[in-house]
Design a protein around this motif. Structure first.
Motif, PDB file in Angstrom:
ATOM      1  N   GLU A  85      -1.725  17.807  87.794  1.00  0.00           N
ATOM      2  CA  GLU A  85      -1.127  16.308  87.587  1.00  0.00           C
ATOM      3  C   GLU A  85      -0.002  15.768  88.758  1.00  0.00           C
ATOM      4  O   GLU A  85       0.391  16.877  88.992  1.00  0.00           O
ATOM      5  CB  GLU A  85       0.114  16.325  86.435  1.00  0.00           C
ATOM      6  N   LEU A  86      -0.131  14.403  89.049  1.00  0.00           N
ATOM      7  CA  LEU A  86       0.769  13.986  90.195  1.00  0.00           C
ATOM      8  C   LEU A  86       1.580  13.450  89.137  1.00  0.00           C
ATOM      9  O   LEU A  86       1.917  12.864  88.207  1.00  0.00           O
ATOM     10  CB  LEU A  86       0.183  13.008  90.898  1.00  0.00           C
ATOM     11  N   VAL A  87       3.164  13.589  89.138  1.00  0.00           N
ATOM     12  CA  VAL A  87       4.248  13.041  88.441  1.00  0.00           C
ATOM     13  C   VAL A  87       5.199  12.264  88.877  1.00  0.00           C
ATOM     14  O   VAL A  87       5.781  12.626  90.054  1.00  0.00           O
ATOM     15  CB  VAL A  87       5.364  14.052  87.852  1.00  0.00           C
ATOM     16  N   VAL A  88       5.672  10.894  89.179  1.00  0.00           N
ATOM     17  CA  VAL A  88       6.343   9.781  89.592  1.00  0.00           C
ATOM     18  C   VAL A  88       6.984   9.520  88.832  1.00  0.00           C
ATOM     19  O   VAL A  88       7.544   9.854  87.114  1.00  0.00           O
ATOM     20  CB  VAL A  88       6.163   8.648  89.915  1.00  0.00           C
ATOM     21  N   SER A  89       8.308   9.850  89.152  1.00  0.00           N
ATOM     22  CA  SER A  89      10.144   9.272  88.498  1.00  0.00           C
ATOM     23  C   SER A  89      10.427   8.317  89.046  1.00  0.00           C
ATOM     24  O   SER A  89      10.519   8.356  90.282  1.00  0.00           O
ATOM     25  CB  SER A  89      10.664  10.651  88.182  1.00  0.00           C
ATOM     26  N   LEU A  90      10.953   7.114  88.286  1.00  0.00           N
ATOM     27  CA  LEU A  90      11.111   5.684  88.611  1.00  0.00           C
ATOM     28  C   LEU A  90      12.602   5.990  87.659  1.00  0.00           C
ATOM     29  O   LEU A  90      12.508   6.271  86.584  1.00  0.00           O
ATOM     30  CB  LEU A  90      10.303   5.428  88.352  1.00  0.00           C
ATOM     31  N   PRO A  91      13.750   4.973  88.313  1.00  0.00           N
ATOM     32  CA  PRO A  91      15.012   4.892  87.935  1.00  0.00           C
ATOM     33  C   PRO A  91      14.546   4.405  86.315  1.00  0.00           C
ATOM     34  O   PRO A  91      13.737   3.168  86.622  1.00  0.00           O
ATOM     35  CB  PRO A  91      15.949   4.073  88.886  1.00  0.00           C
ATOM     36  N   GLY A  92      15.856   4.728  85.793  1.00  0.00           N
ATOM     37  CA  GLY A  92      15.035   3.709  84.283  1.00  0.00           C
ATOM     38  C   GLY A  92      16.227   2.559  84.183  1.00  0.00           C
ATOM     39  O   GLY A  92      17.476   2.937  84.766  1.00  0.00           O
ATOM     40  N   GLY A  93      16.239   2.307  83.282  1.00  0.00           N
ATOM     41  CA  GLY A  93      17.390   1.291  82.784  1.00  0.00           C
ATOM     42  C   GLY A  93      19.273   1.245  81.656  1.00  0.00           C
ATOM     43  O   GLY A  93      19.465   1.003  82.113  1.00  0.00           O
ATOM     44  N   ASN A  94      18.509   2.811  81.718  1.00  0.00           N
ATOM     45  CA  ASN A  94      19.414   3.246  81.398  1.00  0.00           C
ATOM     46  C   ASN A  94      20.511   4.684  81.751  1.00  0.00           C
ATOM     47  O   ASN A  94      20.724   5.473  80.968  1.00  0.00           O
ATOM     48  CB  ASN A  94      19.170   3.524  79.434  1.00  0.00           C
ATOM     49  N   GLY A  95      19.915   4.389  82.971  1.00  0.00           N
ATOM     50  CA  GLY A  95      20.122   5.601  83.832  1.00  0.00           C
ATOM     51  C   GLY A  95      20.209   6.782  83.779  1.00  0.00           C
ATOM     52  O   GLY A  95      19.899   7.513  84.990  1.00  0.00           O
ATOM     53  N   GLU A  96      18.368   6.862  83.102  1.00  0.00           N
ATOM     54  CA  GLU A  96      17.634   7.442  83.304  1.00  0.00           C
ATOM     55  C   GLU A  96      16.290   7.928  83.894  1.00  0.00           C
ATOM     56  O   GLU A  96      15.865   6.264  83.563  1.00  0.00           O
ATOM     57  CB  GLU A  96      17.286   8.827  81.640  1.00  0.00           C
ATOM     58  N   ALA A  98      12.389   7.297  84.304  1.00  0.00           N
ATOM     59  CA  ALA A  98      11.448   7.223  83.536  1.00  0.00           C
ATOM     60  C   ALA A  98      10.155   8.087  84.215  1.00  0.00           C
ATOM     61  O   ALA A  98      10.001   7.950  85.825  1.00  0.00           O
ATOM     62  CB  ALA A  98      10.761   6.265  83.274  1.00  0.00           C
ATOM     63  N   GLU A  99       9.422   8.946  83.588  1.00  0.00           N
ATOM     64  CA  GLU A  99       8.382   9.817  84.813  1.00  0.00           C
ATOM     65  C   GLU A  99       7.070   9.282  83.991  1.00  0.00           C
ATOM     66  O   GLU A  99       6.645   8.762  82.627  1.00  0.00           O
ATOM     67  CB  GLU A  99       8.009  11.300  83.886  1.00  0.00           C
ATOM     68  N   PHE A 100       6.118   9.073  84.940  1.00  0.00           N
ATOM     69  CA  PHE A 100       4.780   8.572  84.561  1.00  0.00           C
ATOM     70  C   PHE A 100       4.248  10.005  85.609  1.00  0.00           C
ATOM     71  O   PHE A 100       4.232  10.243  86.551  1.00  0.00           O
ATOM     72  CB  PHE A 100       4.551   7.330  85.481  1.00  0.00           C
ATOM     73  N   VAL A 101       3.164  10.256  84.517  1.00  0.00           N
ATOM     74  CA  VAL A 101       1.994  10.808  85.026  1.00  0.00           C
ATOM     75  C   VAL A 101       0.677  11.114  85.008  1.00  0.00           C
ATOM     76  O   VAL A 101      -0.137  10.211  84.229  1.00  0.00           O
ATOM     77  CB  VAL A 101       2.086  12.750  83.335  1.00  0.00           C
ATOM     78  N   TYR A 102       0.037  11.696  86.141  1.00  0.00           N
ATOM     79  CA  TYR A 102      -0.937  10.844  86.351  1.00  0.00           C
ATOM     80  C   TYR A 102      -1.809  11.864  86.749  1.00  0.00           C
ATOM     81  O   TYR A 102      -1.649  13.102  87.086  1.00  0.00           O
ATOM     82  CB  TYR A 102      -0.893  10.079  87.258  1.00  0.00           C
ATOM     83  N   ASP A 103      -2.643  12.170  85.889  1.00  0.00           N
ATOM     84  CA  ASP A 103      -3.758  13.634  85.856  1.00  0.00           C
ATOM     85  C   ASP A 103      -4.677  13.472  86.867  1.00  0.00           C
ATOM     86  O   ASP A 103      -5.315  12.212  87.319  1.00  0.00           O
ATOM     87  CB  ASP A 103      -4.922  13.527  84.239  1.00  0.00           C
ATOM     88  N   ILE A 104      -5.208  14.921  87.671  1.00  0.00           N
ATOM     89  CA  ILE A 104      -5.943  14.497  88.790  1.00  0.00           C
ATOM     90  C   ILE A 104      -6.697  15.455  88.167  1.00  0.00           C
ATOM     91  O   ILE A 104      -7.921  14.767  89.154  1.00  0.00           O
ATOM     92  CB  ILE A 104      -4.975  15.250  89.790  1.00  0.00           C
ATOM     93  N   ARG A 105      -6.891  16.143  87.025  1.00  0.00           N
ATOM     94  CA  ARG A 105      -8.542  16.757  87.122  1.00  0.00           C
ATOM     95  C   ARG A 105      -7.882  17.839  85.400  1.00  0.00           C
ATOM     96  O   ARG A 105      -6.825  17.868  85.014  1.00  0.00           O
ATOM     97  CB  ARG A 105      -8.753  17.897  87.269  1.00  0.00           C
TER      98      ARG A 105
END
Length: 105
Positions: A85-96, A98-105
């Motif tokens: 998986e490729l995991v992208v983490s972006l800043p969330g509005g609550n200070g934590e 948010a993690e987005f997971v993209y399946d490579i296979r």
């Protein structure tokens, strides 16, 4: 392992790519039962070529093309049984983040 993506940002606070500030955007590869790889090179298109990773995204920034790669063991190429998986983490509005997971296979 190479990747390309269209990266946009609609957050309300400035976010930085490639730094470990409070509002950073991060990328990792997750493999098998918990292996992670976070060593990568990353560039974002600026309309006139590419520039390096330490870039700032202002609130409501337009999407930009990005490319990068991770250095991973050759085993990941031939192992089709374990998740990758490729995991992208972006800043969330609550200070934590948010993690987005993209399946490579």
């Amino acid at each position: 392992m190479y990747f390309t993506a269209e990266l946009g940002y609609s957050g309300k606070e400035t976010a930085e790519i490639g730094t470990w500030s409070e509002n950073h955007i991060g990328f990792i590869i997750r493999y098998g039962d918990g292996y992670t790889f976070d060593t990568y090179e990353f560039v974002i298109e600026d309309g006139q070529g590419y520039y390096n990773v330490d870039e700032t995204f202002e609130p409501l920034s337009a999407s930009r093309q990005c490319k990068g790669y991770f250095e991973v063991p050759i085993e990941l190429q031939s192992d089709t049984e374990n998740p990758l998986e490729l995991v992208v983490s972006l800043p969330g509005g609550n200070g934590e983040n948010a993690e987005f997971v993209y399946d490579i296979r």
